[in-house]
Design an enzyme around this catalytic site. Structure first.
Site: not given
Ligand SMILES: NC(=O)c1ccc[n+]([C@@H]2O[C@H](COP(=O)([O-])OP(=O)(O)OC[C@H]3O[C@@H](n4cnc5c(N)ncnc54)[C@H](OP(=O)(O)O)[C@@H]3O)[C@@H](O)[C@H]2O)c1
Length: 247
Positions: A155, A168
């Site tokens: 991130s 975070y």
């Molecule tokens: N959104 C942003 O602004 C942003 C910015 C920078 C980086 N990121 C990073 O991008 C990545 C994806 O995030 P996103 O924004 O797409 O989030 P999201 O929409 O909340 O999706 C998160 C995914 O991770 C799964 N997950 C959560 N906890 C888990 C666990 N313990 N074991 C296995 N799967 C798990 C969830 O499914 P289940 O709950 O069913 O397990 C879901 O499929 C993350 O690493 C996040 O930190 C996000």
């Protein structure tokens, strides 16, 4: 230059991923939603054999059916789950070409002295330990294959500290330290380690408390486009920062 399995071996020993994604075996954690789901959609469209993983089996199965991927449920905070995910993928497809540690967790902003430390620990389990477990199982298989690629979704919060987001940021900074070390340990092994640093994206990560300016955040499809464009370079950037374009 000669070909070694699905990877291109350059004369000086570095091995870079072929731009051809067709038939590559790709594992994506946290792929039932958000960025992971979008990555899975793009990789399946490119003809890759995509394995999606997350905790919620029902949701995962629905996404897998829609995309034409294989669903294997796993909680990345449980090392046994992650080991059995890798075993199942190898049993099914015989190899792992790309492993994407994407599963992530976030907690609402708050001053350090008011943070719920239990929640910080839980977030660390996903963002750091989940990434470590995933990288280890992928690495063990990729060493046997003499090649592969590990992509860790970090991130921009791991590039600068942020007021209100210390937990975070700490979890992502820790994952950066791990990933940079992993890259050094796999130097000249045929295994490529890519770090992705996305800025804010409009995903379910913020379901509990949406940032005020979330409508200005990037769509995950934009971020995926940049990730895939990078993979299609002859020498992909090992550290890729993806911020929203300035107007
Ligand atoms: N959104 C942003 O602004 C942003 C910015 C920078 C980086 N990121 C990073 O991008 C990545 C994806 O995030 P996103 O924004 O797409 O989030 P999201 O929409 O909340 O999706 C998160 C995914 O991770 C799964 N997950 C959560 N906890 C888990 C666990 N313990 N074991 C296995 N799967 C798990 C969830 O499914 P289940 O709950 O069913 O397990 C879901 O499929 C993350 O690493 C996040 O930190 C996000």
């Amino acid at each position: 230059m000669h070909k070694k399995s699905n990877f291109t071996v350059l004369p000086y020993g570095a091995i870079f991923f072929d731009m051809e994604l067709k038939d590559k075996v790709v594992v994506i954690t946290g792929a039932s939603k958000g960025l992971g789901r979008e990555l899975a959609q793009t990789f399946t469209k490119e003809g890759a054999k995509v394995v999606i993983s997350a905790r919620s089996e029902k949701e995962l199965q629905e996404v897998a059916e829609e995309l034409g991927a294989l669903a294997i449920a796993a909680d990345v905070t449980k090392e046994n789950d992650v080991e059995s995910l890798a075993r199942d993928v190898v049993r099914e497809y015989g190899r792992i070409d790309i492993w994407i540690n994407n599963a992530g967790a976030w907690i609402p902003h708050g001053p350090i002295e008011e943070l719920d430390m239990k929640r910080v620990h839980d977030m660390m389990e996903v963002n750091l330990f989940g990434t470590m477990y995933g990288s280890r199982v992928a690495l063990i298989q990729m060493r046997k294959q003499n090649g592969g690629m590990i992509i860790n979704i970090l991130s921009t919060s791991a590039l600068e500290g942020r007021s209100g987001s210390s937990g975070y940021c700490a979890s992502k900074y820790a994952a950066v330290g791990f990933t940079k070390s992993l890259r050094k340990e796999t130097k000249d092994s045929g295994i490529t380690v890519i770090s992705i640093y996305p800025g804010g994206m409009q995903t379910n990560l913020f379901d509990e408390e949406k940032p005020e300016d979330i409508d200005k955040y990037m769509q995950p499809s934009f971020v995926v486009e940049r990730i895939v464009q990078n993979l299609q370079q002859r020498e992909p950037k090992e550290e890729l920062i993806i911020r929203r374009p300035s107007k």
